[in-house]
Design a protein around this motif. Structure first.
Motif, PDB file in Angstrom:
ATOM      1  N   LEU A 255       1.079  -1.021   0.120  1.00 41.65           N
ATOM      2  CA  LEU A 255      -0.164   0.378   0.026  1.00 41.65           C
ATOM      3  C   LEU A 255       0.142   1.508   0.013  1.00 41.65           C
ATOM      4  O   LEU A 255       1.149   1.626   0.887  1.00 41.65           O
ATOM      5  N   GLY A 256       1.237   2.166  -1.599  1.00 38.84           N
ATOM      6  CA  GLY A 256       1.779   3.041  -1.323  1.00 38.84           C
ATOM      7  C   GLY A 256       0.643   4.801  -1.452  1.00 38.84           C
ATOM      8  O   GLY A 256      -0.056   4.218  -1.054  1.00 38.84           O
ATOM      9  N   PRO A 257       1.614   5.624  -2.094  1.00 40.82           N
ATOM     10  CA  PRO A 257       1.120   6.540  -1.538  1.00 40.82           C
ATOM     11  C   PRO A 257      -0.574   6.931  -2.104  1.00 40.82           C
ATOM     12  O   PRO A 257      -1.531   7.397  -2.022  1.00 40.82           O
ATOM     13  N   LEU A 258      -1.030   6.264  -3.869  1.00 41.72           N
ATOM     14  CA  LEU A 258      -2.174   6.040  -4.694  1.00 41.72           C
ATOM     15  C   LEU A 258      -2.632   5.276  -3.024  1.00 41.72           C
ATOM     16  O   LEU A 258      -4.273   5.602  -3.570  1.00 41.72           O
ATOM     17  N   TRP A 259      -2.541   4.222  -2.725  1.00 39.77           N
ATOM     18  CA  TRP A 259      -3.937   3.965  -1.864  1.00 39.77           C
ATOM     19  C   TRP A 259      -4.159   4.373  -1.239  1.00 39.77           C
ATOM     20  O   TRP A 259      -5.392   4.906  -0.297  1.00 39.77           O
ATOM     21  N   LEU A 260      -3.129   5.231   0.036  1.00 39.29           N
ATOM     22  CA  LEU A 260      -3.250   5.701   0.664  1.00 39.29           C
ATOM     23  C   LEU A 260      -3.898   7.000   0.922  1.00 39.29           C
ATOM     24  O   LEU A 260      -4.866   7.011   1.633  1.00 39.29           O
ATOM     25  N   ARG A 261      -4.065   8.005  -0.229  1.00 41.82           N
ATOM     26  CA  ARG A 261      -4.826   9.324  -1.134  1.00 41.82           C
ATOM     27  C   ARG A 261      -6.258   8.603  -0.865  1.00 41.82           C
ATOM     28  O   ARG A 261      -6.736   8.798  -0.763  1.00 41.82           O
ATOM     29  N   GLU A 262      -5.977   7.049  -1.413  1.00 37.74           N
ATOM     30  CA  GLU A 262      -7.982   6.893  -1.772  1.00 37.74           C
ATOM     31  C   GLU A 262      -8.428   6.490  -0.062  1.00 37.74           C
ATOM     32  O   GLU A 262      -9.393   7.125  -0.146  1.00 37.74           O
ATOM     33  N   ILE A 263      -7.673   5.902   0.576  1.00 33.70           N
ATOM     34  CA  ILE A 263      -8.024   5.351   2.008  1.00 33.70           C
ATOM     35  C   ILE A 263      -8.108   6.883   2.685  1.00 33.70           C
ATOM     36  O   ILE A 263      -9.470   7.437   3.512  1.00 33.70           O
ATOM     37  N   GLU A 264      -7.402   7.790   2.563  1.00 35.92           N
ATOM     38  CA  GLU A 264      -7.320   8.750   3.189  1.00 35.92           C
ATOM     39  C   GLU A 264      -9.062   9.944   2.504  1.00 35.92           C
ATOM     40  O   GLU A 264      -9.400  10.609   3.420  1.00 35.92           O
ATOM     41  N   THR A 265      -8.851  10.407   1.842  1.00 33.65           N
ATOM     42  CA  THR A 265     -10.760  10.349   1.126  1.00 33.65           C
ATOM     43  C   THR A 265     -11.653   9.330   1.938  1.00 33.65           C
ATOM     44  O   THR A 265     -12.740  10.265   1.879  1.00 33.65           O
TER      45      THR A 265
END
Length: 337
Positions: A40-50
């Motif tokens: 889980l990198g920055p793309l995944w983390l951005r989706e989760i944080e949204t």
């Protein structure tokens, strides 16, 4: 493997309308590639944080957050729980394997937020029940047997401690539970009376129960229930039989007492087995009789219950069945392997 949502639970509508943003702007292959390289990198983390604040703020923080509001700290805390869940349970890999396009992947990420909330709500209900159980164990008929770790047994019991069995958790799962009546607090699950009966069953089955095993037993016994129905109103710890008027309650208690007294050990064992979910063969084996003989005990038990309840109103019947179910399981040693 995909998670299962219990039908009709407060979080069962996993496809409800949510603003998922512009689903055409994402790149599914980029998510897949990042998962292969970094889990889980920055793309995944951005989706989760949204996704987390959009989903979380639909649910009361008193039950779902570890604070009194969905502030920044509570949101960050939930983000970490979602990330951990997706890694530990392999849900990111499932999303990569299942998603047809980026919009589908985003919807599945939102679903993971909801499943994390279910996990939290379940823990809240069982934690509350555990606290009530510890308080109940501080009074007769129980006594504290150990301090580090804490453990309890029935007063006067000298039974050797034994491991708990799946049948014990099945017996507890069969006990009557309180219905949910709200959305602002974790459920009491059992009345104080039923909780005391449950702890009697536990101590009788294992001899001495440690706090670690007690938490495990409650968690395993109530997992499905706590996920499906884990909220109640302020009256949650009260006896729902309060709908009975005083004269009906006296009569219902008299009926329950008569049934418990007149049911033989064999009949109690049979009824307990039916409520716990034992097969007819298992019940016959426990009784040490043939299945036809067990069937005779069943008909005798059913006849006694019918004779007492046929002419009673629905409220009395409901109360008697609830108490009878609990007391019969206890009388039959429902937690024994």
């Amino acid at each position: 493997m995909a998670d299962e949502v219990i039908p009709d639970s407060p979080l069962s509508e996993i496809n409800e309308e949510l603003d998922l943003g512009d689903v055409s702007t994402g790149d599914l292959q980029a998510l897949i590639d990042e998962h292969i390289q970094q889990k889980l990198g920055p793309l995944w983390l951005r989706e989760i944080e949204t996704a987390v604040p959009r989903v979380a703020r639909r649910y009361p923080p008193a039950v779902y957050a570890r604070s009194f509001e969905w502030d920044d700290d509570a949101i960050r805390d939930l983000v970490q729980d979602v990330v951990e869940r997706m890694l530990v349970k392999g849900q990111a890999e499932y999303i990569c394997d299942t998603a047809n396009d980026f919009g589908h992947a985003r919807a599945l990420i939102y679903r993971q937020v909801k499943m994390t909330l279910i996990d939290r709500r379940q823990r809240t209900a069982v934690d509350n029940l555990f606290d009530r159980a510890v308080e109940c164990l501080s009074a007769p008929p129980f006594k504290q047997a150990g301090k580090k770790p804490r453990s309890w047994r029935l007063s006067g019991s000298t039974a050797e401690p034994t491991p708990y069995s799946r049948r014990l958790t099945a017996a507890l799962a069969a006990l009557p539970r309180l219905p949910g009546h709200g959305a602002e607090r974790a459920s009491a699950i059992w009345t104080t009376e039923t909780l005391t009966d449950a702890l009697n069953v536990v101590c009788a089955a294992v001899g001495e129960v440690t706090e670690l095993d007690l938490r495990k037993i409650l968690d395993e016994s109530l997992t499905v229930f706590a996920t499906a129905e884990v909220v109640t109103d302020d009256a949650g710890t009260e006896d729902r039989s309060g709908e009975l008027d005083p004269s009906d309650r006296i009569m219902a208690n008299d009926i329950t007492e008569r049934l418990i007294t007149t049911l033989t050990r064999e009949e109690a064992t049979l009824l307990a087995g039916k409520w716990i979910g034992d097969s007819d063969g298992d019940i016959a084996r426990r009784l040490g009789v043939s299945r036809p003989t067990a069937a005779k005990h069943k008909e005798s038990a059913y006849s006694k219950v019918r004779d007492e309840l046929t002419s009673q109103n629905e409220a009395v019947v409901g109360y008697v069945f609830g108490r009878l179910q609990t007391l019969v399981i206890a009388k039959a040693g429902g937690g024994a392997p």
